[in-house]
Design a protein around this motif. Structure first.
Motif, PDB file in Angstrom:
ATOM      1  N   LEU A  19      26.751  -7.011 -18.984  1.00  0.00           N
ATOM      2  CA  LEU A  19      27.377  -6.905 -17.673  1.00  0.00           C
ATOM      3  C   LEU A  19      27.273  -5.486 -17.145  1.00  0.00           C
ATOM      4  CD1 LEU A  19      30.647  -8.970 -18.279  1.00  0.00           C
ATOM      5  CD2 LEU A  19      28.429  -9.793 -17.462  1.00  0.00           C
ATOM      6  N   ASP A  20      27.076  -5.361 -15.838  1.00  0.00           N
ATOM      7  CA  ASP A  20      27.135  -4.021 -15.262  1.00  0.00           C
ATOM      8  C   ASP A  20      28.603  -3.625 -15.083  1.00  0.00           C
ATOM      9  OD1 ASP A  20      28.133  -4.958 -12.735  1.00  0.00           O
ATOM     10  OD2 ASP A  20      26.101  -5.432 -12.096  1.00  0.00           O
ATOM     11  N   ASP A  21      28.842  -2.398 -14.645  1.00  0.00           N
ATOM     12  CA  ASP A  21      30.213  -1.883 -14.572  1.00  0.00           C
ATOM     13  C   ASP A  21      31.096  -2.706 -13.646  1.00  0.00           C
ATOM     14  OD1 ASP A  21      29.489   0.104 -16.299  1.00  0.00           O
ATOM     15  OD2 ASP A  21      29.230   1.645 -14.753  1.00  0.00           O
ATOM     16  N   SER A  22      30.540  -3.160 -12.518  1.00  0.00           N
ATOM     17  CA  SER A  22      31.365  -3.915 -11.575  1.00  0.00           C
ATOM     18  C   SER A  22      31.688  -5.305 -12.101  1.00  0.00           C
ATOM     19  CB  SER A  22      30.667  -4.004 -10.212  1.00  0.00           C
ATOM     20  OG  SER A  22      29.370  -4.575 -10.328  1.00  0.00           O
ATOM     21  N   GLY A  43      27.040  -9.895  -2.955  1.00  0.00           N
ATOM     22  CA  GLY A  43      25.902 -10.229  -2.121  1.00  0.00           C
ATOM     23  C   GLY A  43      24.885 -11.056  -2.883  1.00  0.00           C
ATOM     24  N   PRO A  44      23.773 -11.396  -2.244  1.00  0.00           N
ATOM     25  CA  PRO A  44      22.735 -12.198  -2.903  1.00  0.00           C
ATOM     26  C   PRO A  44      22.208 -11.535  -4.164  1.00  0.00           C
ATOM     27  CG  PRO A  44      22.337 -12.059  -0.527  1.00  0.00           C
ATOM     28  CD  PRO A  44      23.425 -11.082  -0.835  1.00  0.00           C
ATOM     29  N   GLY A  45      22.129 -12.295  -5.242  1.00  0.00           N
ATOM     30  CA  GLY A  45      21.565 -11.783  -6.485  1.00  0.00           C
ATOM     31  C   GLY A  45      22.426 -10.792  -7.220  1.00  0.00           C
ATOM     32  N   ALA A  46      23.711 -10.711  -6.871  1.00  0.00           N
ATOM     33  CA  ALA A  46      24.584  -9.710  -7.499  1.00  0.00           C
ATOM     34  C   ALA A  46      25.157 -10.170  -8.835  1.00  0.00           C
ATOM     35  CB  ALA A  46      25.723  -9.343  -6.552  1.00  0.00           C
ATOM     36  N   GLY A  47      24.837 -11.372  -9.256  1.00  0.00           N
ATOM     37  CA  GLY A  47      25.322 -11.854 -10.549  1.00  0.00           C
ATOM     38  C   GLY A  47      26.730 -12.396 -10.505  1.00  0.00           C
ATOM     39  N   LYS A  48      27.101 -13.015  -9.369  1.00  0.00           N
ATOM     40  CA  LYS A  48      28.467 -13.523  -9.248  1.00  0.00           C
ATOM     41  C   LYS A  48      28.716 -14.695 -10.187  1.00  0.00           C
ATOM     42  CE  LYS A  48      27.644 -16.605  -5.296  1.00  0.00           C
ATOM     43  NZ  LYS A  48      27.969 -17.848  -6.018  1.00  0.00           N
ATOM     44  N   THR A  49      27.722 -15.582 -10.351  1.00  0.00           N
ATOM     45  CA  THR A  49      27.928 -16.719 -11.250  1.00  0.00           C
ATOM     46  C   THR A  49      28.059 -16.252 -12.693  1.00  0.00           C
ATOM     47  OG1 THR A  49      26.664 -18.144  -9.752  1.00  0.00           O
ATOM     48  CG2 THR A  49      27.054 -18.960 -11.972  1.00  0.00           C
ATOM     49  N   THR A  50      27.276 -15.244 -13.059  1.00  0.00           N
ATOM     50  CA  THR A  50      27.398 -14.671 -14.404  1.00  0.00           C
ATOM     51  C   THR A  50      28.791 -14.082 -14.611  1.00  0.00           C
ATOM     52  OG1 THR A  50      25.037 -14.175 -14.554  1.00  0.00           O
ATOM     53  CG2 THR A  50      26.517 -12.893 -15.962  1.00  0.00           C
ATOM     54  N   ALA A  51      29.285 -13.342 -13.610  1.00  0.00           N
ATOM     55  CA  ALA A  51      30.624 -12.759 -13.728  1.00  0.00           C
ATOM     56  C   ALA A  51      31.680 -13.847 -13.830  1.00  0.00           C
ATOM     57  CB  ALA A  51      30.905 -11.857 -12.525  1.00  0.00           C
ATOM     58  N   THR A 308      33.820  -5.127  -5.616  1.00  0.00           N
ATOM     59  CA  THR A 308      32.503  -5.467  -5.089  1.00  0.00           C
ATOM     60  C   THR A 308      31.477  -5.333  -6.202  1.00  0.00           C
ATOM     61  OG1 THR A 308      33.059  -4.672  -2.873  1.00  0.00           O
ATOM     62  CG2 THR A 308      30.724  -4.881  -3.398  1.00  0.00           C
ATOM     63  N   LEU A 309      30.743  -6.423  -6.467  1.00  0.00           N
ATOM     64  CA  LEU A 309      29.678  -6.336  -7.461  1.00  0.00           C
ATOM     65  C   LEU A 309      28.607  -5.407  -6.909  1.00  0.00           C
ATOM     66  CD1 LEU A 309      29.384 -10.000  -8.784  1.00  0.00           C
ATOM     67  CD2 LEU A 309      30.873  -8.134  -9.530  1.00  0.00           C
ATOM     68  N   GLY A 310      28.323  -4.335  -7.647  1.00  0.00           N
ATOM     69  CA  GLY A 310      27.589  -3.222  -7.079  1.00  0.00           C
ATOM     70  C   GLY A 310      26.102  -3.205  -7.300  1.00  0.00           C
ATOM     71  N   TYR A 311      25.527  -4.222  -7.932  1.00  0.00           N
ATOM     72  CA  TYR A 311      24.094  -4.184  -8.192  1.00  0.00           C
ATOM     73  C   TYR A 311      23.515  -5.565  -7.932  1.00  0.00           C
ATOM     74  CZ  TYR A 311      19.641  -3.207 -10.505  1.00  0.00           C
ATOM     75  OH  TYR A 311      18.309  -3.026 -10.774  1.00  0.00           O
ATOM     76  N   THR A 312      22.389  -5.610  -7.260  1.00  0.00           N
ATOM     77  CA  THR A 312      21.733  -6.886  -7.011  1.00  0.00           C
ATOM     78  C   THR A 312      20.413  -6.950  -7.766  1.00  0.00           C
ATOM     79  OG1 THR A 312      20.686  -8.314  -5.356  1.00  0.00           O
ATOM     80  CG2 THR A 312      20.812  -5.963  -4.823  1.00  0.00           C
ATOM     81  N   ASN A 313      20.259  -7.951  -8.600  1.00  0.00           N
ATOM     82  CA  ASN A 313      19.024  -8.133  -9.362  1.00  0.00           C
ATOM     83  C   ASN A 313      17.881  -8.608  -8.476  1.00  0.00           C
ATOM     84  OD1 ASN A 313      20.160  -7.607 -12.045  1.00  0.00           O
ATOM     85  ND2 ASN A 313      21.354  -9.455 -11.649  1.00  0.00           N
ATOM     86  N   THR A 317      18.120  -2.997  -6.723  1.00  0.00           N
ATOM     87  CA  THR A 317      18.756  -1.815  -6.179  1.00  0.00           C
ATOM     88  C   THR A 317      20.255  -2.022  -6.164  1.00  0.00           C
ATOM     89  OG1 THR A 317      18.797  -0.287  -4.303  1.00  0.00           O
ATOM     90  CG2 THR A 317      18.638  -2.610  -3.790  1.00  0.00           C
ATOM     91  N   SER A 318      20.989  -1.013  -5.767  1.00  0.00           N
ATOM     92  CA  SER A 318      22.435  -1.146  -5.701  1.00  0.00           C
ATOM     93  C   SER A 318      22.818  -1.934  -4.469  1.00  0.00           C
ATOM     94  CB  SER A 318      23.098   0.225  -5.657  1.00  0.00           C
ATOM     95  OG  SER A 318      22.818   0.884  -4.415  1.00  0.00           O
ATOM     96  N   ALA A 319      23.929  -2.653  -4.555  1.00  0.00           N
ATOM     97  CA  ALA A 319      24.382  -3.450  -3.413  1.00  0.00           C
ATOM     98  C   ALA A 319      24.728  -2.551  -2.245  1.00  0.00           C
ATOM     99  CB  ALA A 319      25.589  -4.296  -3.823  1.00  0.00           C
TER     100      ALA A 319
END
Length: 325
Positions: A19-22, A43-51, A308-313, A317-319
Motif C-alpha cells: 500500500l502507498d502512504d495514503s 481518482g481513476p486508477g488510485a487503487g480505491k478497490t485495493t484500499a 485523498t488517495l495520492g497516487y494513480t497507477n 504519477t501523483s494524483a
C-alpha cells in the motif's frame, strides 16, 4: 479436441499488496484507535478497490471483527462480485455471509429478515424493471380519465406516459418523498398534472401492497421507514460494526438517509468516491452527497475526516499532479 481438467483451487491466500502512504492512512484511521466516519477521495486508477479490500481484511485479521459484522455496499452486481471475490481470496476462506452487495440486495435482505415469521413463507416479491413498468401501465389503463388534466387524457393509454410516471415516482422516492409529499409540491407550484400523478402514485402503492410486491425505487424507501423504529435501527446497528460504501458519488438523498440510520452518529462508516465521476444524476444521484459528507456525518469532535488517495497507477504519477484534491 481440447481436454479440460478440474483442479482444486489453492487454499493459500494471495500475497498482500504493497500500500502507498495514503492507502495505509485509510487502515490507520482505525488502527490508531479513533475510528468513526471517514471519507476517501480517489481518482481513476488510485487503487480505491485495493484500499477498500485491505480495510476489510485488516478489520477481520487485526480488528477482531468477523466478516458478517462488515457490510460493503456498491451499485452494481458486477462490482459487488469483484469485491466479494477479492476479500475471499485475501482471507483464504469461504464466508457464510455476503460482505459486499448492492444497496437494493441489502435492503431486500433486511426487509425479508424483518418480516413476521408468519409472512416468511410468502415473501414480498421484488419486481424487475419491465414488471414494474407493466404494472404501472396496467394501473394507468384503469384510471378515471376525468381525474387528469384534459391535455393528458389522450396519452393515458400510451407507453410514453407510463414511462414518464415511472420516472417521476422513482425521482420522488430517491428524494424520500411519498404521494402526500408530491401532492404538497404540486399544490405549491400549481401543477395539476403533478396533483394527478400524486393520486396515481398512491394508487400504484396500494396495488403493489395488495399484490405483495415492491419495486427497486420503493425498496430503499421502505427500509428507511422501517429503520425509523428505534428497536429495528438499534438491532441492525448492533449487527454491523463497519459499513463501507464504494462509488459514494452515485448515492441519492434516500441512500444517504439509509446510511445515517445504519451507521450515523459517529459509527464506523467509510465512503469511497470521486465527485468528478458522478454521472448518474438522471437516476437521482446527487453529487452533493459526497461533497457534504464530512458535515452530514460529523461527530462531536467535528466534521468527518477526509483522505485523498495520492497516487494513480493509471497515469504513473501523483494524483495531485492531475488535479485530484
Amino acid at each position: 479436441m481440447p481436454e479440460y481438467v478440474l483442479r482444486r483451487p489453492s487454499a493459500a491466500s494471495i500475497t498482500p499488496p504493497v500500500l502507498d502512504d495514503s492507502q495505509q492512512a485509510v487502515l490507520d484511521h482505525f488502527n490508531s484507535g479513533s475510528g468513526g466516519p471517514l471519507q476517501v477521495l480517489a481518482g481513476p486508477g488510485a487503487g480505491k478497490t485495493t484500499a477498500l479490500v485491505e480495510l476489510v481484511v485488516d478489520r477481520v485479521e487485526n480488528g477482531g471483527l468477523s466478516p458478517d459484522q462488515i457490510l460493503v455496499l456498491t451499485f452494481s452486481r458486477k462490482a459487488a462480485q469483484e469485491v466479494r471475490s477479492r476479500i475471499a481470496r485475501r482471507l483464504a476462506r469461504t464466508m457464510s455471509t455476503t460482505p459486499a452487495m448492492t444497496f437494493h440486495a441489502f435492503c431486500y435482505a433486511l426487509l425479508r429478515a424483518e418480516q413476521s415469521p408468519t409472512d416468511f413463507a410468502s415473501p414480498i416479491r421484488l419486481l424487475s424493471a419491465p414488471e414494474n413498468h407493466a404494472m404501472i401501465a396496467e394501473v394507468l389503463a384503469g384510471v378515471d380519465a376525468e381525474q387528469w388534466p384534459a391535455v393528458l387524457r389522450p396519452a393515458l393509454r400510451t407507453r410514453g406516459l407510463a414511462s414518464e410516471l415511472r420516472s417521476l415516482i422513482a425521482a420522488a422516492r430517491a428524494l424520500g418523498m411519498d404521494d402526500a409529499d408530491l401532492a404538497q409540491v404540486a399544490t405549491r407550484v400549481d401543477r395539476d398534472d403533478w396533483k394527478s400523478a400524486a393520486s396515481f402514485f398512491d394508487e400504484v402503492t396500494a396495488v403493489a401492497a395488495l399484490a405483495n410486491t415492491i419495486d427497486h425505487t420503493d425498496l430503499i424507501f421502505a427500509v428507511v421507514n422501517l429503520l425509523k423504529n428505534p428497536e429495528v435501527r438499534d438491532r441492525w446497528r448492533a449487527k454491523l460494526a463497519l459499513v463501507v460504501v464504494d462509488e459514494y458519488q452515485d448515492t441519492d438523498p434516500l441512500q444517504v438517509e439509509l446510511l445515517k440510520a445504519l451507521a450515523g452518529d459517529g459509527r464506523d462508516l467509510v465512503v469511497v468516491g470521486d465527485p468528478y465521476q458522478s454521472i448518474y444524476g438522471f437516476r437521482g444521484a446527487d453529487v452533493r452527497g459526497i461533497v457534504e459528507f464530512p458535515d452530514q456525518f460529523a461527530t462531536p469532535a467535528g466534521p468527518a475526516p477526509r483522505i485523498t488517495l495520492g497516487y494513480t497507477n493509471r497515469y504513473g504519477t501523483s494524483a495531485a499532479s492531475i488535479g485530484v484534491k
